[in-house]
Design an enzyme around this catalytic site. Structure first.
Site, short mmCIF file in Angstrom:
data_model
loop_
_atom_site.label_atom_id
_atom_site.label_comp_id
_atom_site.label_asym_id
_atom_site.label_seq_id
_atom_site.Cartn_x
_atom_site.Cartn_y
_atom_site.Cartn_z
N LYS A 35 123.33 83.43 7.76
CA LYS A 35 123.28 83.26 9.21
C LYS A 35 123.41 84.61 9.92
O LYS A 35 122.66 84.91 10.86
CB LYS A 35 124.44 82.33 9.62
CG LYS A 35 124.34 81.75 11.01
CD LYS A 35 125.49 80.80 11.29
CE LYS A 35 125.10 79.36 11.14
NZ LYS A 35 126.12 78.41 11.62
N CYS A 263 130.20 65.83 18.29
CA CYS A 263 131.50 65.81 18.98
C CYS A 263 132.07 64.42 19.23
O CYS A 263 133.18 64.12 18.78
CB CYS A 263 131.39 66.57 20.30
SG CYS A 263 131.11 68.32 20.05
N1 LIG Z 1 128.54 71.56 19.33
C1 LIG Z 1 128.96 71.26 20.54
O1 LIG Z 1 128.20 70.76 21.39
C2 LIG Z 1 130.41 71.48 20.92
C3 LIG Z 1 130.79 71.43 22.28
C4 LIG Z 1 132.11 71.66 22.62
C5 LIG Z 1 133.04 71.92 21.63
N2 LIG Z 1 132.68 71.94 20.32
C6 LIG Z 1 133.68 72.26 19.30
O2 LIG Z 1 133.52 73.63 18.92
C7 LIG Z 1 133.83 73.78 17.52
C8 LIG Z 1 132.63 74.41 16.82
O3 LIG Z 1 131.56 73.49 16.88
P1 LIG Z 1 130.06 73.91 16.48
O4 LIG Z 1 129.21 72.76 16.80
O5 LIG Z 1 129.76 75.25 17.06
O6 LIG Z 1 130.24 74.06 14.89
P2 LIG Z 1 129.18 74.64 13.84
O7 LIG Z 1 129.42 73.91 12.59
O8 LIG Z 1 127.84 74.72 14.45
O9 LIG Z 1 129.66 76.16 13.64
C9 LIG Z 1 130.85 76.53 13.02
C10 LIG Z 1 130.63 77.89 12.35
O10 LIG Z 1 131.91 78.36 11.87
C11 LIG Z 1 131.67 79.06 10.66
N3 LIG Z 1 132.93 79.18 9.91
C12 LIG Z 1 133.65 78.19 9.31
N4 LIG Z 1 134.74 78.71 8.72
C13 LIG Z 1 134.70 80.05 8.94
C14 LIG Z 1 135.56 81.14 8.57
N5 LIG Z 1 136.65 80.94 7.84
N6 LIG Z 1 135.22 82.36 8.97
C15 LIG Z 1 134.10 82.57 9.70
N7 LIG Z 1 133.26 81.60 10.08
C16 LIG Z 1 133.55 80.35 9.70
C17 LIG Z 1 130.61 78.22 9.96
O11 LIG Z 1 129.93 78.98 8.98
C18 LIG Z 1 129.70 77.84 11.15
O12 LIG Z 1 128.66 78.78 11.32
C19 LIG Z 1 134.22 72.40 17.02
O13 LIG Z 1 135.61 72.27 17.08
C20 LIG Z 1 133.56 71.47 18.03
O14 LIG Z 1 134.24 70.25 18.14
C21 LIG Z 1 131.37 71.75 19.95
#
Ligand SMILES: NC(=O)c1ccc[n+]([C@@H]2O[C@H](COP(=O)([O-])OP(=O)(O)OC[C@H]3O[C@@H](n4cnc5c(N)ncnc54)[C@H](O)[C@@H]3O)[C@@H](O)[C@H]2O)c1
Length: 455
Positions: A35, A263
């Site tokens: 990524k 979510c």
């Molecule tokens: N997707 C949405 O629309 C949305 C909206 C509001 C809030 N959220 C919240 O935000 C958070 C993230 O959601 P998302 O959809 O962006 O998730 P996602 O799965 O798209 O992205 C998470 C990223 O974190 C990385 N990651 C995991 N462990 C890691 C580590 N130890 N070190 C570095 N990188 C690491 C993963 O490789 C991944 O790229 C969640 O808690 C979600 O509930 C999401």
């Protein structure tokens, strides 16, 4: 300000790109090296309208960088945002906080000078306390404050939402931390976005309460839709009739196949668990979860009922696979449960989605993926509109009908008007609206073109 964002997914990447666009110096970190390499090449690993331009311009202007080196990027940062995933924990539905805690431990070892550690991931009440404890245990000497700053953006409109938020919630009682957070969001404050300062626990709960309320609103209108079908009322008119009341509001009152996505389902589950743990049961949400889960397979029965309950050997064309338009996100998309149920009933499934097919291939087996909507319906016994992508709103209905083996449409998003569909000769079923009288044969199954008679 020097800002580090850990987790470069839908939330982390959008937040990082937008904060860089405000003029801050941002480093986005992810443990997924593929990524990071993609991003450093100016390519965007997810589909989010407008994101590519902001990422590329900030990369070129040197305000945005991507790395896997967490420690290096945390050292000397004013703010470190945690934006890793918090999926449902397998087995019990609690939020899985392992990524958050893993990151907290890594941050601890690298902190240098006063730093705010901001939880942007959606995390249950009390997680901020645990993040603080983890860091303090590993680094007695560190100068830091843990802040909750939940994110409310919607996939598909994420840039707009991040830059024009209804509110910014900052959960901390540390005055120094409030100043740093306010400075990061200052450009938005100038745009009149209200900043709400709360305690950390309150901020954590605001996020869950917001998502749970919206999920409840969707589920409520879905149940009203079922009642409309029984009593011959029109759910869209009911939704308009109640939505015009300012106390209710018109948003999230669109009846459909049930909510999905990355979510709502997991956040509803996690809030139910938090309620149970604190002897404050969330009974309304327990009902929301059950009603929503049951609904997805019920949509398959809606399709089969058009064929007198028998789908074996039928070919069903699915238009749209992602949980909503303008995203490639397939997490908990209603299409998954719906397609599985159709296959369980013996149907063959063809599908088309403008951007979600690569993700869909990872979760859905035995589906024929097609080039476009017309390729998808060719020879099909029914077409089902699952996601309301713009390009499905003005299909050439005559052409569509002529390509199909049977002119049957099940419109789970109420994109079309029943009277129009009747004009084009479709047997048309939608959600919460009276069905139109349709051409049927003697056993109740729709009649292939050329052999139709109307009853
Ligand atoms: N997707 C949405 O629309 C949305 C909206 C509001 C809030 N959220 C919240 O935000 C958070 C993230 O959601 P998302 O959809 O962006 O998730 P996602 O799965 O798209 O992205 C998470 C990223 O974190 C990385 N990651 C995991 N462990 C890691 C580590 N130890 N070190 C570095 N990188 C690491 C993963 O490789 C991944 O790229 C969640 O808690 C979600 O509930 C999401």
């Amino acid at each position: 300000m020097r800002v580090t964002i850990i987790g470069t997914g839908y939330v982390g990447l959008v937040s990082g790109a937008c904060i860089a666009d405000f003029g801050h110096q941002v480093t986005c970190v992810d443990k997924d090296s593929t990524k990071i390499a993609t991003l450093n090449a100016g390519e965007i690993p997810i589909f989010e309208p407008g994101l590519g331009d902001i990422v590329r311009s900030n990369l070129e202007e040197g305000r945005l960088g991507f790395t896997t080196a967490l420690g290096e990027s945390v050292r000397g940062a004013d703010a470190v945002f945690i934006a890793v995933g918090t999926p449902s924990r397998r087995g019990d539905g609690h939020a899985d906080l392992s990524h958050v805690y893993e990151v907290a431990r890594e941050i601890a070892t690298a902190l240098e000078g006063f730093t705010i550690v901001v939880t942007k991931s959606t995390v249950p009440v009390g997680t901020g306390d645990e993040v603080e404890r983890i860091i303090r245990e590993l680094r007695h000497d560190a100068d830091f404050a843990v802040v909750s700053n939940p994110e409310f953006l919607r996939e598909g409109a994420a840039i707009h939402d991040f830059k024009h938020p209804d509110r910014i919630v900052i959960g901390t009682e540390d005055e120094h931390a409030k100043k740093v957070a306010a400075e990061i969001y200052r450009p938005l404050y100038l745009n009149q976005a209200p900043i709400l300062y709360t305690s950390r626990r309150t901020a954590e709960l605001i996020k869950y309460a917001a998502n749970a309320f919206l999920a409840t609103k969707i589920t409520f209108i879905n149940e009203i839709a079922d009642l409309c079908e029984r009593v011959g009322a029109d759910v869209q008119e009911v939704a308009r009739g109640i939505g015009l009341d300012n106390r209710i509001g018109s948003k999230f009152l669109h009846a459909g196949p049930g909510f999905g996505g990355s979510c709502f389902p997991k956040d509803v589950r996690a809030l139910i668990k938090t309620g149970q743990d604190h002897a404050a049961p969330m009974r309304i949400l327990e009902a929301v979860e059950t009603v929503n889960d049951t609904r997805k397979r019920a949509m398959a029965r809606k399709v089969s009922s058009v064929f007198g309950g028998v789908l074996r050997g039928k070919t069903i064309a699915m238009l749209g696979l992602t949980f909503k338009p303008n995203t490639d996100d397939m997490r908990e998309a209603p299409s998954i449960a719906l397609i599985t149920a159709l296959q369980d009933m013996g149907a063959r499934v063809r599908a088309y989605d403008p951007v979600g097919m690569e993700q869909a291939k990872q979760v859905l087996a035995d589906v024929t993926y097609c080039r476009d909507p017309y390729d998808c319906v060719e020879g099909a016994d029914a077409v089902v509109i699952v996601t309301e992508w713009e390009q499905f709103r003005a299909l050439d209905l005559e052409h569509l009908r002529d390509l199909m083996a049977c002119p049957v449409m099940v419109d789970l998003r109420n994109v079309y008007r029943p009277e129009d569909m009747k004009k084009y000769g479709f047997a048309y079923t939608s959600v919460g609206r009276p069905p139109t009288k349709q051409p049927v044969n003697l056993v109740g199954a729709p009649v292939p073109i050329g052999e139709r008679m109307t009853v």
